[in-house]
Scaffold this motif. Structure first.
Motif, mmCIF file in Angstrom:
data_model
loop_
_atom_site.group_PDB
_atom_site.id
_atom_site.type_symbol
_atom_site.label_atom_id
_atom_site.label_comp_id
_atom_site.label_asym_id
_atom_site.label_seq_id
_atom_site.Cartn_x
_atom_site.Cartn_y
_atom_site.Cartn_z
ATOM 1 N N ARG A 111 24.380 -14.136 34.266
ATOM 2 C CA ARG A 111 23.646 -12.882 34.380
ATOM 3 C C ARG A 111 23.238 -12.596 35.810
ATOM 4 O O ARG A 111 23.700 -11.664 36.405
ATOM 5 C CB ARG A 111 22.400 -12.876 33.483
ATOM 6 C CG ARG A 111 21.792 -11.493 33.469
ATOM 7 C CD ARG A 111 20.658 -11.380 32.499
ATOM 8 N NE ARG A 111 20.118 -10.045 32.582
ATOM 9 C CZ ARG A 111 19.232 -9.674 33.461
ATOM 10 N NH1 ARG A 111 18.750 -10.519 34.315
ATOM 11 N NH2 ARG A 111 18.800 -8.425 33.483
ATOM 12 N N SER A 115 26.893 -13.372 36.640
ATOM 13 C CA SER A 115 27.086 -12.198 35.807
ATOM 14 C C SER A 115 27.031 -10.910 36.601
ATOM 15 O O SER A 115 27.800 -9.993 36.342
ATOM 16 C CB SER A 115 26.052 -12.168 34.678
ATOM 17 O OG SER A 115 26.380 -13.108 33.703
ATOM 18 N N SER A 143 30.712 -10.861 28.777
ATOM 19 C CA SER A 143 29.755 -10.253 27.855
ATOM 20 C C SER A 143 29.012 -11.318 27.059
ATOM 21 O O SER A 143 27.843 -11.131 26.693
ATOM 22 C CB SER A 143 30.468 -9.284 26.908
ATOM 23 O OG SER A 143 31.367 -9.971 26.063
ATOM 24 N N TYR A 146 26.229 -12.349 29.244
ATOM 25 C CA TYR A 146 25.154 -11.362 29.180
ATOM 26 C C TYR A 146 24.327 -11.555 27.917
ATOM 27 O O TYR A 146 23.097 -11.613 27.951
ATOM 28 C CB TYR A 146 25.719 -9.936 29.162
ATOM 29 C CG TYR A 146 26.540 -9.536 30.357
ATOM 30 C CD1 TYR A 146 26.232 -9.972 31.636
ATOM 31 C CD2 TYR A 146 27.632 -8.679 30.205
ATOM 32 C CE1 TYR A 146 26.985 -9.587 32.727
ATOM 33 C CE2 TYR A 146 28.401 -8.282 31.286
ATOM 34 C CZ TYR A 146 28.071 -8.744 32.549
ATOM 35 O OH TYR A 146 28.829 -8.349 33.619
ATOM 36 N N ALA A 147 25.029 -11.618 26.773
ATOM 37 C CA ALA A 147 24.336 -11.640 25.492
ATOM 38 C C ALA A 147 23.530 -12.908 25.297
ATOM 39 O O ALA A 147 22.375 -12.865 24.840
ATOM 40 C CB ALA A 147 25.349 -11.480 24.359
ATOM 41 N N TYR A 150 20.127 -13.270 26.603
ATOM 42 C CA TYR A 150 19.092 -12.576 25.845
ATOM 43 C C TYR A 150 18.838 -13.184 24.476
ATOM 44 O O TYR A 150 17.687 -13.339 24.057
ATOM 45 C CB TYR A 150 19.499 -11.111 25.647
ATOM 46 C CG TYR A 150 19.644 -10.319 26.906
ATOM 47 C CD1 TYR A 150 18.537 -9.918 27.633
ATOM 48 C CD2 TYR A 150 20.904 -9.962 27.396
ATOM 49 C CE1 TYR A 150 18.665 -9.177 28.794
ATOM 50 C CE2 TYR A 150 21.044 -9.223 28.551
ATOM 51 C CZ TYR A 150 19.925 -8.836 29.247
ATOM 52 O OH TYR A 150 20.063 -8.112 30.396
ATOM 53 N N LEU A 305 22.249 -1.213 27.202
ATOM 54 C CA LEU A 305 23.118 -2.349 27.537
ATOM 55 C C LEU A 305 24.555 -2.165 27.065
ATOM 56 O O LEU A 305 25.448 -2.865 27.540
ATOM 57 C CB LEU A 305 22.536 -3.646 26.992
ATOM 58 C CG LEU A 305 21.823 -4.472 28.079
ATOM 59 C CD1 LEU A 305 20.516 -3.822 28.479
ATOM 60 C CD2 LEU A 305 21.586 -5.900 27.628
ATOM 61 N N TYR A 309 26.495 -2.732 32.114
ATOM 62 C CA TYR A 309 27.280 -3.654 32.935
ATOM 63 C C TYR A 309 28.754 -3.285 33.038
ATOM 64 O O TYR A 309 29.536 -4.045 33.604
ATOM 65 C CB TYR A 309 27.135 -5.076 32.383
ATOM 66 C CG TYR A 309 25.763 -5.655 32.567
ATOM 67 C CD1 TYR A 309 25.283 -5.968 33.837
ATOM 68 C CD2 TYR A 309 24.924 -5.870 31.473
ATOM 69 C CE1 TYR A 309 24.020 -6.492 34.014
ATOM 70 C CE2 TYR A 309 23.655 -6.393 31.650
ATOM 71 C CZ TYR A 309 23.207 -6.694 32.912
ATOM 72 O OH TYR A 309 21.953 -7.213 33.087
ATOM 73 N N THR A 313 31.363 -4.844 35.813
ATOM 74 C CA THR A 313 32.427 -5.677 35.256
ATOM 75 C C THR A 313 33.800 -5.257 35.750
ATOM 76 O O THR A 313 34.650 -6.098 36.065
ATOM 77 C CB THR A 313 32.391 -5.621 33.717
ATOM 78 O OG1 THR A 313 31.127 -6.140 33.258
ATOM 79 C CG2 THR A 313 33.524 -6.444 33.107
ATOM 80 N N GLY A 426 20.410 -8.101 23.324
ATOM 81 C CA GLY A 426 21.583 -8.908 23.612
ATOM 82 C C GLY A 426 22.817 -8.450 22.860
ATOM 83 O O GLY A 426 23.944 -8.622 23.335
ATOM 84 N N GLY A 429 24.490 -6.085 24.966
ATOM 85 C CA GLY A 429 25.151 -6.737 26.091
ATOM 86 C C GLY A 429 26.466 -7.390 25.719
ATOM 87 O O GLY A 429 27.424 -7.354 26.489
#
Length: 479
Positions: A111, A115, A143, A146-147, A150, A305, A309, A313, A426, A429
């Motif tokens: 992240r 990330s 991803s 990211y998730a 969270y 979210l 991103y 990305t 999340g 994300g």
């Protein structure tokens, strides 16, 4: 004649019956209060009861003693409320907590750091390691990072409220370092392992900083995310220089040594200010969602979210697609993240002045516009302009999104409330970048993906304002 005394027994009838009865009521009330205290000593209470019932005492002194005991009980119950309301807003220990979070944010490999620099890895994997793998499939690695930053927050927030911080934090630090060195099986190590490790350190660290600051909370949170911006600038440049010299795997291991030092610093200096509180409601407090403002805020986070991103990305991939050099694809991420550093500090200062939600709405709306505009950039100067504006504006949401969740309830339950919020968003994300990648594969370009992601962000901003209206009763205000 016998000399009269003031000593009486509780059970003996006399003219002072009313005073004795009043003292007994006061004692019963005090005892019940102590029984509700987790730290009360049952044996002590029994002895105290026997002493009052069986032993003679001075009625007037006893009444005074019990009269004094009730305010003392009330004072102890008010102690936590005093701690909650009197955050120091500075001092050595408070700023050491900020410094510790800056350290591990700047170097941890998900992240923040990897990330925010994921676009570099997305482009490298598409061009080298995973040449024949669809972009949307590769995007699942990022991803998932990211998730999983969270999703564990639901558990870690509750554990933090109960007092479990140091051991989970240390264990997660070890997982982060191990997965950085064992960088085989990209999805398991870079996606799942690093994501879970960061998920266990991220939410508690935010709450710790929030405990030390109240009026200057926006500034403190923005200062902590400067580390993220620093790491996001350093990683792409270092990767671009080291990969040709020592290869991809050893480049990532160099990051691992940096991470080891940073997590060691964080384990030493991150300390909570408030004592743990066993608030009711269990791991997932459904009663929190009776607050319509909080529920709407959680939905807005998911929607934002889904698109937030996408540009970071795929911007490196789009650079190569329009014919710009591969070296520039590394630097475009660094440019965006350098601008993000200024955005984080600016949004933190502005958030303390006009409110976190107001600041997030303004900056995040700009993020949505730049996400829509990004696919239409056709040369280096246009890409630099869009990346700079996008990086500056995205910093606000990343910096401040925990502040409204903290403010929408009591501080003793903040860990669980922030954890629930982060676990819920999340899901946005983990789905956002792969959806954008699938749209890109289907349409053969980035324009449709930009419309989807930018539209999601702008719709999420509208929900932010709805949440603020539900909380304050007006669209614009500070809380």
């Amino acid at each position: 004649m016998h000399k009269t005394t003031s000593r009486r027994y509780i059970i003996s009838p006399n003219l002072q019956y009313f005073s004795q009865f009043r003292a007994m009521v006061a004692f019963a009330d005090s005892t019940l209060r102590q029984l509700t205290d987790a730290k009360s000593n049952g044996a002590h209470l029994v002895l105290k009861l026997l002493e009052v019932v069986a032993c003679p005492y001075d009625t007037q002194k006893t009444a005074v003693a019990f009269d004094q005991e009730i305010p003392n009980e009330q004072a102890s119950r008010q102690k936590l409320q005093t701690l909650l309301s009197e955050a120091p807003d500075g001092g050595i220990r408070a700023w050491l907590a900020v410094f510790a979070q800056v350290q591990f944010d700047s170097r941890r490999c998900t992240r923040f750091g990897f990330s925010n620099s994921w676009g570099v890895f997305q482009a490298y994997y598409e061009e080298n390691l995973l040449l024949h793998t669809p972009p949307s499939t590769i995007a699942w690695i990022g991803s998932t990072q990211y998730a999983l930053t969270y999703l564990p927050s639901l558990m870690t927030g509750r554990l933090f409220d109960l007092g479990y911080f140091k051991i989970p934090f240390f264990a997660a630090s070890c997982v982060l370092v191990a997965c950085t060195f064992l960088n085989r099986g990209l999805f398991l190590t870079q996606g799942v392992g690093l994501g879970i490790g960061c998920g266990f350190v991220f939410s508690p660290a935010i709450v710790i900083v929030s405990q030390w600051f109240s009026k200057r909370r926006g500034l403190a949170l923005s200062a902590t995310t400067l580390g993220a911006a620093l790491g996001s600038i350093v990683f792409p440049v270092v990767a671009q220089k080291l990969i040709p010299l020592i290869g991809f795997r050893w480049t990532v291991r160099v990051f691992g040594f940096m991470l080891m030092a940073a997590m060691g610093t964080a384990n030493i200096f991150l300390k909570r200010r408030l004592p743990p509180v066993n608030v009711r409601g269990g791991l997932f407090n459904l009663k929190a969602f009776r607050n319509k403002a909080y529920s709407t805020y959680c939905v807005s986070g998911i929607v934002i979210l889904l698109g937030l991103y996408t540009e970071l990305t795929y911007i490196s991939v789009s650079v190569i697609a329009i014919g710009v050099s591969k070296d520039f694809s590394f630097y475009i991420i660094a440019i965006a993240n350098a601008a993000s550093a200024f955005g984080r500090v600016s949004s933190g200062l502005l958030g303390d002045k006009i409110g976190a939600l107001n600041t997030m709405a303004i900056f995040t709306a700009i993020t949505g516009i730049t996400t829509i505009a990004w696919p239409f950039a056709k040369n280096e100067s246009q890409l630099i302009a869009i990346a700079t504006i996008h990086g500056f504006s995205i910093g606000a949401y990343i910096t401040l999104y925990s502040a409204p969740a903290v403010a929408m309830g009591k501080m003793e339950d903040a860990g669980r409330r922030v954890g629930m919020f982060m676990s819920i968003i999340g899901f946005g994300g983990i789905a956002g970048p792969p959806i954008s990648g699938a749209i890109r594969t289907t349409t053969g370009g980035f324009a449709a993906a930009g419309y989807y992601a930018g539209g999601s962000i702008i719709f999420g901003v509208a929900l932010l304002l709805v949440a603020q209206y539900l909380h304050l009763g007006r669209l614009w205000g500070k809380f």
